[in-house]
Design a protein around this motif. Structure first.
Motif, PDB file in Angstrom:
ATOM      1  N   ALA A   1       0.847  -1.192   0.000  1.00  0.00           N
ATOM      2  CA  ALA A   1       0.000   0.000   0.000  1.00  0.00           C
ATOM      3  C   ALA A   1       0.883   1.242   0.000  1.00  0.00           C
ATOM      4  O   ALA A   1       1.879   1.311   0.725  1.00  0.00           O
ATOM      5  N   ILE A   2       0.527   2.226  -0.838  1.00  0.00           N
ATOM      6  CA  ILE A   2       1.255   3.494  -0.900  1.00  0.00           C
ATOM      7  C   ILE A   2       0.249   4.632  -0.722  1.00  0.00           C
ATOM      8  O   ILE A   2      -0.720   4.723  -1.478  1.00  0.00           O
ATOM      9  N   ASP A   3       0.480   5.475   0.265  1.00  0.00           N
ATOM     10  CA  ASP A   3      -0.403   6.618   0.509  1.00  0.00           C
ATOM     11  C   ASP A   3      -0.059   7.731  -0.480  1.00  0.00           C
ATOM     12  O   ASP A   3       1.049   8.261  -0.471  1.00  0.00           O
ATOM     13  N   VAL A   4      -1.012   8.061  -1.333  1.00  0.00           N
ATOM     14  CA  VAL A   4      -0.813   9.075  -2.367  1.00  0.00           C
ATOM     15  C   VAL A   4      -2.045   9.969  -2.426  1.00  0.00           C
ATOM     16  O   VAL A   4      -3.172   9.471  -2.511  1.00  0.00           O
ATOM     17  N   GLU A   5      -1.841  11.275  -2.382  1.00  0.00           N
ATOM     18  CA  GLU A   5      -2.931  12.218  -2.586  1.00  0.00           C
ATOM     19  C   GLU A   5      -3.009  12.582  -4.063  1.00  0.00           C
ATOM     20  O   GLU A   5      -2.111  12.280  -4.850  1.00  0.00           O
ATOM     21  N   GLU A   6      -4.080  13.250  -4.450  1.00  0.00           N
ATOM     22  CA  GLU A   6      -4.273  13.600  -5.859  1.00  0.00           C
ATOM     23  C   GLU A   6      -3.088  14.376  -6.422  1.00  0.00           C
ATOM     24  O   GLU A   6      -2.659  14.136  -7.554  1.00  0.00           O
ATOM     25  N   SER A   7      -2.533  15.265  -5.635  1.00  0.00           N
ATOM     26  CA  SER A   7      -1.435  16.107  -6.113  1.00  0.00           C
ATOM     27  C   SER A   7      -0.155  15.314  -6.367  1.00  0.00           C
ATOM     28  O   SER A   7       0.733  15.777  -7.089  1.00  0.00           O
ATOM     29  N   GLY A   8      -0.050  14.131  -5.793  1.00  0.00           N
ATOM     30  CA  GLY A   8       1.163  13.333  -5.948  1.00  0.00           C
ATOM     31  C   GLY A   8       1.045  12.193  -6.946  1.00  0.00           C
ATOM     32  O   GLY A   8       2.021  11.464  -7.192  1.00  0.00           O
TER      33      GLY A   8
END
Length: 302
Positions: free
Chosen positions: A38-45
């Motif tokens: 699992a990788i935590d990614v927001e829209e900007s990233g």
């Protein structure tokens, strides 16, 4: 296979995800030299993360969850027909050519996940249905209900203006759908054959309290795609009134099976996951503590 290929589920927040347990169990069974995390990614990233995938060249695929399903549409090289129609991607298949260039194809397995979860719960053809929410998972729910030949689909949203795109997808699917405001939703839920909540965790807690206050006894099926925490307040309210509840983990399971099949083929393992689908389902169930599927699930829609 000379080096382990990488895969992951992307989203924010993502710490609760059970996808790594599902996928890693399947790949161990299949003997695929795949890792999955699992990788935590927001829209900007998201764009930077996909640039990294392209640069490294040893990825087989990505699962995409909220809030990235719509963003991913603009960042891949190609879209499947269903992903293009829905404007939502939950699966990115990565292939690398002899020159080392990585090609990313966006797909959507949420539709099959919803269809198979509902069919397993005994939902028949031509239901009258409701969808709670109008985001990336809601359009997948629309497509699933079209597959089930729903006669009427009401999409309950907080802001109809923001959900205009959902109606555009409904039109493209020729779905018998209309938008309605959340106001008064609790009074109507018990009248539907199927209710699919696509709301984030806890977002339906207030609605659950309102539904309990109505005293209704629903005869239909509720699928709540949020599975952490479980049971959700809405699921508890629905079941306490005698309705049938399908946990979101069921949808996760079935869409995950479809992803495993796509990733295995793209990663050089051919149709092994499709050929052993029943066994794949069983080990994925065991990995997340879900009761094993029935034999007919080997022939589920895909």
């Amino acid at each position: 296979m000379t080096s382990q290929r990488q895969g992951a589920v992307l989203g924010h927040p993502i710490g609760h995800s059970k996808s790594p347990a599902l996928h890693n169990a399947a790949y161990q069974l299949l003997g695929a030299d795949f890792s999955y995390r699992a990788i935590d990614v927001e829209e900007s990233g998201m764009a930077d993360l996909l640039a990294q995938v392209r640069a490294e060249g040893n990825w087989y695929g990505l699962s995409v969850t909220m809030p990235l399903k719509n963003v991913a549409v603009e960042l891949v090289d190609e879209l499947s027909d269903v992903a293009r129609t829905l404007g939502a991607v939950n699966t990115i298949i990565a292939t690398t050519d002899d020159a080392g260039a990585t090609f990313l194809r966006g797909d959507n397995t949420d539709v099959a996940g919803i269809v198979n979860a509902l069919r397993h719960a005994g939902v028949g053809e031509r239901p009258r249905a409701a969808i709670l929410g109008g985001g990336g998972t809601a359009v997948s729910a629309l497509a699933a209900l079209v597959d089930l030949e729903a006669t009427d689909i009401v999409v309950f949203v907080r802001n109809p203006v923001k959900a205009a795109g959902t109606l555009e997808v409904a039109a493209a699917l020729a779905a018998p759908a209309r938008l309605e405001s959340f106001a008064g939703t609790a009074q109507d839920l018990g009248d539907f054959d199927v209710v699919i909540s696509t709301l984030p965790p806890r977002a339906a807690d207030g609605l659950a309290a309102e539904f309990l206050a109505t005293g209704d006894s629903p005869a239909g099926v509720l699928l709540d795609v949020a599975y952490d925490p479980w049971p959700s307040a809405l699921a508890q309210a629905w079941e306490s009134r005698g309705g049938t509840v399908v946990a979101g983990i069921e949808m996760l399971l079935y869409q995950g099976v479809e992803q495993v099949k796509l990733f295995a083929e793209a990663g050089g393992y051919g149709t092994i996951a499709t050929d052993t689908q029943g066994d794949v389902i069983n080990v994925m169930c065991d990995a997340i503590g879900v009761h094993r599927r029935n034999p007919h699930d080997e022939n589920m829609a895909g």
